[in-house]
Design a protein around this motif. Structure first.
Motif, short mmCIF file in Angstrom:
data_model
loop_
_atom_site.label_atom_id
_atom_site.label_comp_id
_atom_site.label_asym_id
_atom_site.label_seq_id
_atom_site.Cartn_x
_atom_site.Cartn_y
_atom_site.Cartn_z
N ASN A 326 47.76 -27.09 19.26
CA ASN A 326 46.87 -27.71 20.09
C ASN A 326 46.60 -29.24 19.01
OD1 ASN A 326 46.56 -26.06 22.00
ND2 ASN A 326 44.71 -24.93 21.18
N ALA A 327 46.68 -29.13 17.88
CA ALA A 327 46.37 -30.27 17.32
C ALA A 327 47.60 -31.32 17.71
CB ALA A 327 46.41 -29.98 15.86
N TYR A 330 47.03 -32.42 21.44
CA TYR A 330 45.85 -33.22 21.90
C TYR A 330 45.83 -34.32 21.09
CZ TYR A 330 45.00 -29.21 25.10
OH TYR A 330 45.14 -28.14 26.05
N ASP A 358 42.18 -32.66 13.50
CA ASP A 358 43.21 -33.65 13.89
C ASP A 358 42.19 -34.86 14.42
OD1 ASP A 358 42.06 -33.66 16.97
OD2 ASP A 358 42.99 -31.79 16.96
N ARG A 361 41.82 -36.40 20.86
CA ARG A 361 40.75 -36.96 21.84
C ARG A 361 39.53 -36.22 21.76
NH1 ARG A 361 42.44 -32.94 26.97
NH2 ARG A 361 41.03 -31.43 26.34
N ILE A 363 36.28 -33.19 21.46
CA ILE A 363 36.02 -32.15 22.39
C ILE A 363 34.34 -32.21 22.47
CG2 ILE A 363 35.51 -29.58 22.91
CD1 ILE A 363 37.71 -29.13 20.62
N VAL A 376 39.87 -21.31 30.03
CA VAL A 376 38.67 -22.71 30.13
C VAL A 376 39.42 -23.63 29.50
CG1 VAL A 376 36.53 -23.46 29.32
CG2 VAL A 376 37.02 -21.08 29.99
N GLN A 377 39.63 -24.84 30.00
CA GLN A 377 40.09 -26.22 29.53
C GLN A 377 39.18 -27.20 29.69
OE1 GLN A 377 43.80 -25.90 31.82
NE2 GLN A 377 44.73 -25.50 29.97
N VAL A 378 39.10 -28.24 28.85
CA VAL A 378 38.11 -29.27 28.68
C VAL A 378 38.49 -30.09 30.13
CG1 VAL A 378 37.54 -31.46 27.67
CG2 VAL A 378 37.75 -29.29 26.50
N ASP A 379 39.56 -30.23 30.28
CA ASP A 379 39.81 -31.26 31.58
C ASP A 379 41.26 -30.59 32.22
OD1 ASP A 379 40.75 -32.85 33.67
OD2 ASP A 379 39.87 -34.62 32.71
N ASP A 383 44.83 -31.07 31.04
CA ASP A 383 45.30 -30.11 30.06
C ASP A 383 46.40 -29.18 30.72
OD1 ASP A 383 43.68 -31.36 28.60
OD2 ASP A 383 42.02 -29.66 28.92
N GLY A 388 49.40 -26.14 29.36
CA GLY A 388 48.57 -25.13 28.70
C GLY A 388 48.10 -24.17 29.82
N LEU A 389 47.88 -22.94 29.34
CA LEU A 389 47.25 -22.08 30.21
C LEU A 389 45.76 -21.79 30.05
CD1 LEU A 389 50.11 -19.09 30.41
CD2 LEU A 389 49.51 -20.85 32.13
N LEU A 393 43.35 -20.17 22.74
CA LEU A 393 42.01 -20.12 21.88
C LEU A 393 41.24 -18.97 22.09
CD1 LEU A 393 40.58 -23.69 21.95
CD2 LEU A 393 41.82 -22.78 20.34
N SER A 418 39.10 -33.42 16.27
CA SER A 418 38.49 -31.96 16.23
C SER A 418 39.06 -31.46 14.92
CB SER A 418 39.04 -31.07 17.41
OG SER A 418 39.18 -32.02 18.71
N PHE A 420 39.40 -27.21 13.90
CA PHE A 420 39.36 -26.00 14.04
C PHE A 420 39.25 -25.07 13.00
CE2 PHE A 420 40.36 -27.61 18.10
CZ PHE A 420 39.87 -26.68 19.23
P1 ADP Z 1 45.70 -24.77 26.36
O1 ADP Z 1 46.74 -23.87 26.70
O2 ADP Z 1 45.09 -25.40 27.65
O3 ADP Z 1 45.54 -25.58 25.33
P2 ADP Z 1 43.83 -23.09 24.81
O4 ADP Z 1 43.14 -21.91 24.94
O5 ADP Z 1 44.58 -23.49 23.55
O6 ADP Z 1 44.56 -23.59 26.12
O7 ADP Z 1 42.62 -24.57 24.62
C1 ADP Z 1 41.64 -24.54 25.46
C2 ADP Z 1 41.40 -25.94 25.94
O8 ADP Z 1 40.70 -26.32 24.71
C3 ADP Z 1 42.23 -26.91 25.98
O9 ADP Z 1 42.74 -26.84 27.46
C4 ADP Z 1 41.74 -28.19 25.65
O10 ADP Z 1 40.99 -28.54 26.66
C5 ADP Z 1 40.79 -27.77 24.42
N1 ADP Z 1 41.45 -27.94 23.26
C6 ADP Z 1 42.13 -27.08 22.44
N2 ADP Z 1 42.57 -27.61 21.14
C7 ADP Z 1 42.20 -28.85 21.16
C8 ADP Z 1 42.08 -30.22 20.26
N3 ADP Z 1 42.73 -30.00 19.03
N4 ADP Z 1 41.68 -31.31 20.78
C9 ADP Z 1 41.08 -31.36 21.81
N5 ADP Z 1 40.88 -30.44 22.91
C10 ADP Z 1 41.50 -29.26 22.42
#
Ligand code: ADP
Length: 572
Positions: A326-327, A330, A358, A361, A363, A376-379, A383, A388-389, A393, A418, A420
């Protein structure tokens, strides 16, 4: 003017006087000497029937009203007149008069006066008995009383009914608000179900899309392979494409299967002693290609000493690869990602802390917790496009939870990068214990079955941390205290399900901690388990006496710990 009334006419005058008079002789029987017409009318008697007869013979008491004592009262009053030669006013008397037909009595109330008739020399000649018939007056009074009591009864009824109405309307209000809450909960539930269904539908659509991408790449690679006489270099390129796409597909399917297993509570961790530095090493290796592709520079800081715990290395690697992926995903090209792994201390227990930071962008604050939910995804649009699915997370959170740890995200908002963070319970135990620990851990009842939160109060650091690690490895939420004061404060503040308390503690000893806890929390006291160095009956009795539910001799055996956690101990 000399008016002389003939003596025989005086009798007539007496008899006609307006008023009820009875004239009696002052003899033993108070013989009736004369009676006025009014008296005869009032008592339903005839003159010849009563004159010349003793008064109490003519007017006996009504035997049906034993409470009436008028003859006795009359006798006493007449006796007073005899004695004093003075008039005597009697209280109102009930004296029922016998009916003419002899059929019972008629109720009457009288107000009597007895006056002496004296000769010139003061001799008592007669006693003049005068009565006023006050029956109507008394009746009215009684009616009034009755009416008053009826109206009092009515107003009491009214008050009671008013109170009942208020009570009923309160109940209605409560019912109404319960209904309101139930409706709100129902619509909230329906909304949740709708959102869940929408997310699942979106997910299925997206899954189809996600599967199609690698499949499309694979199928075109194969077609090119078949249709052309590809040279060796070309063949290698096509193989690399196929391998990469197979890798994507496998990862996708693995994540899906894993998540559904977690969802159904079917994941069984393969626990073994491990050093988290090794796990991080493998994860960095696995994620390297992602970093290379994004040209992300990676800085790592790893604690010099071993970070040992009991856990499932493959699952923990999966956690770290997800966060690292993810790092990279994104972050903009060429950005920097920092990974840090070190040991910290929390509530007296050792923990490993892994931070993946990282400069990507970022959160938004309202999504920091939500992104750990499934799909659940931010956008979603952006995304998804990144492949991504939205389950990575949720897997991270579930796997870390299973290890008794915690995972969360921090970000100052969009555009601010962000962080984590994952914290996992360490097991700084001796090598011998470490090899035993996985077996021990799986022999304990799973956390949450009856007990979830355990507090260990023990001043010996090694003993404390071993116990903490063992419990944490089985998924218990463990906190610890190294002295009696801190221990008691934690029991009262955190209300764990079980507190395991060493007897020989600095500050307050174990007995004092138990007594203090019972005093502060009463019936809400958690299960208290004494850890004693002596297996004597006196120490055991003293422990139970101080408020412990159970005492266990050190070192605590696995069977004893399992029993402590399985809530087999009878409640006090
Ligand atoms: P995905 O497969 O969409 O990455 P995740 O469950 O890993 O699914 O993450 C869920 C959502 O969290 C991502 O779709 C993204 O919107 C947000 N996200 C995860 N990691 C980051 C990050 N390092 N920076 C910004 N947004 C993140």
């Amino acid at each position: 003017m000399d008016i002389s009334i003939p003596p025989e006419q005086f009798r007539r005058i007496f008899e006609s006087a307006p008023g009820a008079f009875l004239l009696m002789l002052p003899d033993a029987g108070f013989t009736i000497a004369g009676v006025s017409d009014d008296y005869l009318r009032g008592t339903l008697r005839q003159r010849e029937e009563i004159v010349g007869r003793p008064v109490f013979e003519v007017f006996p008491d009504n035997p049906l009203t034993p409470e009436a004592h008028s003859t006795r009262n009359l006798g006493r009053s007449l006796a007073r007149v005899l004695a004093t030669h003075a008039p005597d006013v009697m209280a109102i008397q009930r004296y029922d008069v016998p009916r003419v037909d002899g059929q019972g009595f008629e109720m009457r109330y009288w107000s009597p006066v007895n006056a002496p008739v004296l000769a010139d020399d003061g001799t008592l000649l007669y006693i003049l008995h005068r009565v006023d018939n006050v029956t109507e007056y008394v009746r009215q009074g009684e009616d009034n009383l009755r009416q008053r009591s009826v109206s009092e009864q009515l107003s009491a009824d009214k008050l009671r009914m008013e109170a009942e109405i208020v009570q009923r309307s309160r109940e209605l209000d409560t019912l109404h608000s319960n209904l309101h809450e139930a409706n709100a909960a129902l619509s909230e539930y329906a909304r949740g179900a709708r959102e869940e269904a929408e997310r699942k539908n979106e997910f299925l659509a997206m899954l189809g899309h996600e599967l199609r991408n690698p499949l499309a790449a694979l199928s075109s690679a194969l077609q090119v392979w078949e249709a052309t006489d590809a040279d060796a270099r070309r063949q290698q390129e096509l193989q690399a494409i196929c391998r990469r796409q197979m890798g994507n597909l496998t990862r996708l399917v693995d994540d899906l299967l894993e998540m559904s297993r977690v969802d159904r509570g079917e994941v069984e961790l393969q626990r073994a002693p491990l050093d988290l530095r090794d796990v991080l090493g493998s994860a960095l290796h696995a994620a390297r290609t992602l970093f290379d592709r994004q040209r992300v520079t990676l800085t790592t800081w790893v604690a010099p000493a071993a970070l040992r715990m009991i856990g499932d290395a493959t699952r923990l690697e999966q956690v770290l690869v997800n966060l690292l992926g993810n790092a990279a995903k994104y972050s903009p090209r060429g950005a920097a990602v920092e990974v840090r792994l070190d040991a910290i201390e929390h509530d007296g227990c050792g923990w490993a802390r892994i931070v993946v930071a990282d400069a990507g962008r970022g959160i938004p604050p309202d999504k920091l917790e939500a992104i750990f939910g499934m799909f659940v995804q931010v956008d979603t649009r952006i995304d998804r496009a990144r492949g991504g699915l939205g389950i990575g997370l949720s897997l991270v959170r579930a796997l870390v939870d299973l290890h008794g740890g915690r995972a969360w995200a921090e970000s100052a908002g969009l555009g601010s990068g962000s962080r984590f963070i994952v914290e996992l319970p360490l097991a700084p135990v001796f090598e011998a214990d470490l090899t035993l620990a996985p077996a021990l851990a799986s022999a304990l009842p799973p956390a949450g079955a009856a007990v979830r939160q355990v507090l260990v109060i023990e001043d010996n650091a090694d003993a404390r941390e071993t116990l903490c690690a063992l419990l944490a490895a089985s998924g218990y939420a463990v906190t610890a205290a190294a002295d009696g004061h801190d221990g008691l404060a934690q029991i009262i503040r955190n209300r764990p399900d079980v507190a395991i308390i060493d007897i020989g503690l600095p500050g307050l000893d174990g007995f004092e901690v138990a007594r203090g806890a019972r005093q502060a929390l009463g019936r809400d006291t958690p299960r208290l388990v004494a850890l004693t160095g002596y297996s004597s009956a006196e120490v055991g009795a003293a422990a139970l006496d101080a408020g412990f539910d159970l005492y266990v001799v050190k070192p605590i055996s696995l069977a004893a710990l399992a029993e402590v956690l399985a809530a087999k101990v009878p409640q006090r």
